[in-house]
Design a protein around this motif. Structure first.
Motif: not given
Length: 292
Positions: A126-128, A144, A170, A174-175, A178-179, A181-182
């Motif tokens: 899910e993360m990658k 991660i 996630v 999810p959006t 992921h933001s 994590l970025q």
């Protein structure tokens, strides 16, 4: 308590369409908790972890002991009776959340447990989603935010509850995840995403266990999903706190600044300043988008 419930009768005739306020639940909670007449009922609500607790029977007993008017006691659809049942359901629901969370914390992550391993691999995927994991034991986990090649060691403190929270975040946001994590992967101002997530899991549990989250959940709902949404709110808010901080922070600042963050959240909870709509609308948008 009779006066407290009865004075809302005229406003609550359509109770299913108009849920009672968190403050009414809180006042009924305090009335029961400190009552010498309702010790047995208090024990059932606050100590009993049975999911199918008979709320109707407890409500009837409370109305009898507190001498509610006969027309209220013998009409289960009366507004005061419905208000009381709703309040009791939320009060007991809070205890059930605590019980569920403590069960998950007590369940230690085991690599030989297929369900645990599946959840962990789901978290990676899910993360990658565009980066295959080379092997279960891999330095890729650091990407991660885990500390080393085997994330299992990082779940020691919070058990599978820490993993469940990361996965929920996630999968339902999810959006945002992921933001976050970025941002956490910035070459200079980075922080370990997964480790911070587990720290937030611990903080959320502490708020739950000390009842500091009680009024908040009385408002938004006493379910495990509502509690986990609050965890997601904390993660989202912490990331904003980190990214927007001036001067910019590095991982060496984490412990000190995380304490500052926790103090601010506790203050916001006490003042009723937690705005869940910030992320709940995002969740709705994610779900709506998934349908098309």
């Amino acid at each position: 308590m009779t006066t407290l419930v009865e004075k809302h009768e005229s406003k609550k005739k359509q109770l299913q369409l108009s849920p009672i306020s968190k403050h009414i639940v809180q006042r009924i909670h305090r009335s029961i908790y400190h009552s010498r007449e309702l010790i047995n009922e208090k024990n059932l609500l606050y100590e009993n972890k049975v999911y199918s607790l008979d709320i109707e029977a407890i409500a009837e007993t409370i109305m009898y002991k507190k001498q509610f008017p006969l027309h209220v006691r013998f009409d289960i659809n009366s507004a005061p009776a419905q208000i009381l049942r709703q309040a009791l359901s939320r009060i007991h629901g809070y205890q059930l959340i605590l019980a569920q969370v403590e069960e998950e914390i007590a369940e230690k992550y085991k690599s030989e447990n297929k369900e645990h391993e599946k959840k962990l691999l789901d978290l990676w995927n899910e993360m990658k989603p565009n980066t295959p994991l080379n092997s279960r034991i891999s330095k890729q986990w650091v990407d991660i935010g885990f500390q080393g090649s085997d994330p299992a060691t990082d779940f020691r403190g919070m058990g599978v509850h820490g993993l469940n929270d990361l996965l929920y975040f996630v999968q339902h946001y999810p959006t945002i995840a992921h933001s976050v994590l970025q941002h956490a992967s910035h070459p200079v101002y980075w922080y370990p995403y997964a480790i911070v997530g587990i720290n937030i899991t611990k903080f959320a549990y502490q708020l739950l266990e000390t009842k500091k989250l009680q009024l908040h959940l009385f408002e938004y709902g006493t379910s495990l999903a509502q509690f986990t949404d609050f965890y997601c709110y904390l993660f989202y808010t912490f990331n904003r706190f980190w990214v927007n901080h001036e001067p910019k922070l590095t991982v060496m600042d984490f412990e000190r600044k995380f304490n500052d963050f926790k103090l601010q959240i506790e203050k916001d909870l006490s003042c009723g300043k937690i705005n869940m709509n910030i992320i709940l609308q995002r969740k709705k948008n994610e779900n709506d988008g998934a349908r098309f």
